[in-house]
Each structure stands twice: as C-alpha cells, then as structure tokens.
Write a protein that holds these residues in place. Structure first.
Motif, short mmCIF file in Angstrom:
data_model
loop_
_atom_site.label_atom_id
_atom_site.label_comp_id
_atom_site.label_asym_id
_atom_site.label_seq_id
_atom_site.Cartn_x
_atom_site.Cartn_y
_atom_site.Cartn_z
N THR A 1 0.85 -1.20 0.00
CA THR A 1 0.00 0.00 0.00
C THR A 1 0.88 1.25 0.00
O THR A 1 2.07 1.18 0.33
CB THR A 1 -0.88 0.07 1.27
N GLY A 2 0.26 2.36 -0.33
CA GLY A 2 0.98 3.63 -0.32
C GLY A 2 1.62 3.88 1.03
O GLY A 2 2.78 4.29 1.12
N VAL B 1 -0.12 0.24 -4.45
CA VAL B 1 0.42 1.24 -5.38
C VAL B 1 0.20 0.84 -6.84
O VAL B 1 0.02 1.70 -7.70
CB VAL B 1 1.92 1.54 -5.13
N LEU C 1 1.97 10.24 -4.66
CA LEU C 1 2.75 9.44 -3.71
C LEU C 1 4.23 9.83 -3.78
O LEU C 1 4.92 9.96 -2.76
CB LEU C 1 2.56 7.96 -4.03
N LEU D 1 -3.94 6.47 1.02
CA LEU D 1 -2.73 5.68 1.28
C LEU D 1 -3.01 4.21 1.54
O LEU D 1 -2.08 3.42 1.74
CB LEU D 1 -1.98 6.26 2.50
N LYS E 1 0.00 8.08 -8.43
CA LYS E 1 1.41 7.67 -8.21
C LYS E 1 2.29 8.91 -8.08
O LYS E 1 3.20 8.95 -7.25
CB LYS E 1 1.90 6.81 -9.38
#
Ligand code: ATP
Length: 317
Positions: free
Chosen positions: A107-108, A142, A153, A138, A150
């Motif tokens: 995950t983010g 990803v 992030l 988040l 993205k």
C-alpha cells in the motif's frame, strides 16, 4: 606558501548557493545532453528549470542526485559534492524523479514507511498530512493507483521529511488543476519554512506562480535566467481595445511605427488588436493621444514569451 581558503562569510551579504553547478557537461556518446551549465540556486527560494523536451532538465537533476555522473564540470549541493556526500547528503534532499515507476501489492502507506527508513526522520502524521492535502488514499496498493495518484505518492515521499532541498522533476505532470494548485501551495509553504525548491517543467505557466527565479534551458544550456518579474517585462501581451473611429487610421500608422507592436489590426470602426512585446509603455503613450473607448491588456503569457525568444521557431542568429 599559505593558501587562504575561500569562505563566504555572512558579512559578504552573499550566501552559499543551495545548488551550484559550474561548466557542467554530460555527453552520451556523441550526443551532448548538458553543455557548460552554470546554475546557482539561492537557499530559501523556489527556482524553476524550464525547457522543451530534450533540453537537459532531467539529466541535470539526476547529476545533482549523483544518479548519473557528469562528463566534466563541478557540482555543489548543500555545500557538498553529490559524489562524496553519500546517504548523509541524500537525507537532506527530497527527490521526485521524472520517470516514477511504482509497482507492487504494497500500500501507499507501507511504501512511504520504507522510504522513511531511507530518508530519515519523518514527523508522526506528516505523510498522512501531505497525502490528505493532495487527496491521496494511502490504503490502496500502489499498482492500482492511477498515474496522477502515483505522482502524488512520489510528492509525499519527497516532502514528508521536510528536507532542506527539494528537487522535483516535472512535479505537476499528471496532476489535475485543483491538485496542482495545492501542490504549488505546498511549494510556497516549503519556501516560507526556509526550504529550497528546484523544480523542472516544460510548462512555465504551471510554475510561474510559485517560482522566484527561472532558468530557461535549451539544448543543454541556460539561454535565459532571471526573476519571474524580469521575465514578465520581456513578456508577450495581447492587447485589444477601441478608439474613436475618426482617428482609427492615424492610430494604425502610429502603432505600425512601434517596433514592440506585432499582428496589428485596426478596423475603420476604431477597434484594434495587437500583440505587444515587452513594456506596454510606448503603446500607452500613443493611445493617450486618442479618445480611448475600450482597452484590455491580457496578463502576459510567459510561456509564449519564452518560446518566442528561445523556441524552435526563434531566430537564434
Ligand atoms: N541515457 C541516455 N542515453 C542517451 N541519450 C540520452 C540519455 N538520457 C538523455 N539523453 C538525451 O539527452 C538529451 C537531454 O535529455 P533530458 O531527458 O535530460 O531532457 P529533458 O529536458 O528532461 O526532457 P524531457 O522533458 O523530455 O524529459 C536528450 O536529447 C536525450 O535524448
């Protein structure tokens, strides 16, 4: 023989630049990507690196991060050589690469945890705060994020440890206008907190509201450098308006004689339009001799100006 080291003291009124390059050059075989680049980014400022595709922006930024090595020339980042600065220097920098590839089930939030181990101390809640401001979830893996998410992030990982220097390669790419505005706000806040920001873009209009200074790159060299205010003086403005029809012909002859005025059209009715290069002063002096019924001077489009001066169509002779 005694060699006195060259040190800039506070009394000089000059500060050591956050980023400095001298005669920086990068060749890829016979192709020169960056040729003799001299750049100085003052601490606590936002510096834009603008140029069309292939101008050498990414190559320059990657050399600052020691991802690639120069063919020749000198680099100082936060007072150190990127080559010798190592992880200690890297932790003082937040970097958004131009070609950000994020894959995987992670995950983010977990990816940011991983980045935090490399970048050093991240204040509790800082990553969540930046993610919230950029409207980024988040909890999603990803690999399931869109290009724009993205990019967000990537921005969070660059900002979250509040580094002294942010190096952002095409940071606005893929962001929608609202998020772009929030990003520019983050950049201004970073500057106000004393951080230095160096960011690249091929779209000047996207960063002109946040940048203090801009260097225009073309074919690997800086072709123009100055404050956004300076560039504004060389800007292209679109002007339209109307004067009393009785003096329309006179106006046409007078404006035709001004070297700053292009693409002039004056109708018998007195309506006129033109493109103005540089200061509006000579045009206004001419108009002042007429009965002006209407006048609109559009906010200069710096991108158009820069392309007119340095773009592929420009006369570089
Ligand atoms: N690894 C490489 N090998 C060969 N040539 C390269 C390499 N990387 C960049 N170049 C060339 O160097 C020049 C500058 O590229 P660079 O990516 O730095 O430009 P840029 O200003 O960042 O453009 P863009 O906005 O398209 O990324 C280009 O002509 C590019 O083709």
């Amino acid at each position: 023989m005694c060699i006195v080291p060259f040190v800039l003291s506070a009394d000089d009124g000059a500060m050591t630049p956050a980023v400095r390059t001298d005669a920086l050059r990068k060749d890829y075989g016979r192709r020169t990507a960056v040729r003799g680049l001299n750049l100085a980014v003052e601490p606590g400022t936002v510096h834009g690196l603008i140029g069309p595709n292939g101008a050498g922006k990414t190559t320059t930024l990657r050399m600052l991060l020691d991802i690639i090595r120069p063919t020749s020339g000198e680099i100082r980042v936060l007072g150190s050589s990127p080559r010798r600065g190592g992880p200690g220097l890297r932790r003082r920098i937040g970097y958004l690469p131009g070609e950000l590839r994020l894959e995987g089930r992670v995950t983010g939030r977990n990816l940011l945890r991983h980045y935090a181990e490399i970048s050093g101390v991240v204040a509790p809640g800082a990553a969540e705060e930046f993610a919230g401001r950029l409207d980024l979830d988040l909890t999603r893996p990803v690999r399931a994020l869109s290009k724009g998410n993205k990019q967000k992030l990537g921005l969070v990982q660059a900002f979250m440890h509040r580094p002294e220097l942010l190096v952002l390669d095409e940071p606005t790419s893929g962001l929608d206008p609202l998020v772009q505005r929030e990003f520019l706000q983050l950049v201004r806040e970073a500057r106000d907190a004393g951080q230095t920001v160096l960011l690249s873009s091929h779209v000047l209009s996207e960063i002109q509201q946040a940048a203090d200074r801009v260097a225009v790159l073309s074919a690997g060299s800086v072709v123009a450098e100055g404050s956004v205010a300076d560039l504004r003086l060389t800007a292209v403005r679109h002007v339209r308006g109307a004067v009393d029809s009785a003096t329309a012909r006179e106006l046409k002859a007078e404006l035709d004689a001004l070297p700053q005025v292009r693409e002039l059209e004056v109708a018998d009715s007195g309506r006129f339009s033109a493109v103005l290069d540089g200061s509006p002063d000579p045009l206004l002096k001419v108009l002042a001799e007429h009965r002006v019924l209407d006048l609109v001077v559009e906010e200069p489009d710096l991108e158009e100006s820069v392309l007119a001066l340095y773009g592929p169509e420009a006369d570089h002779a």
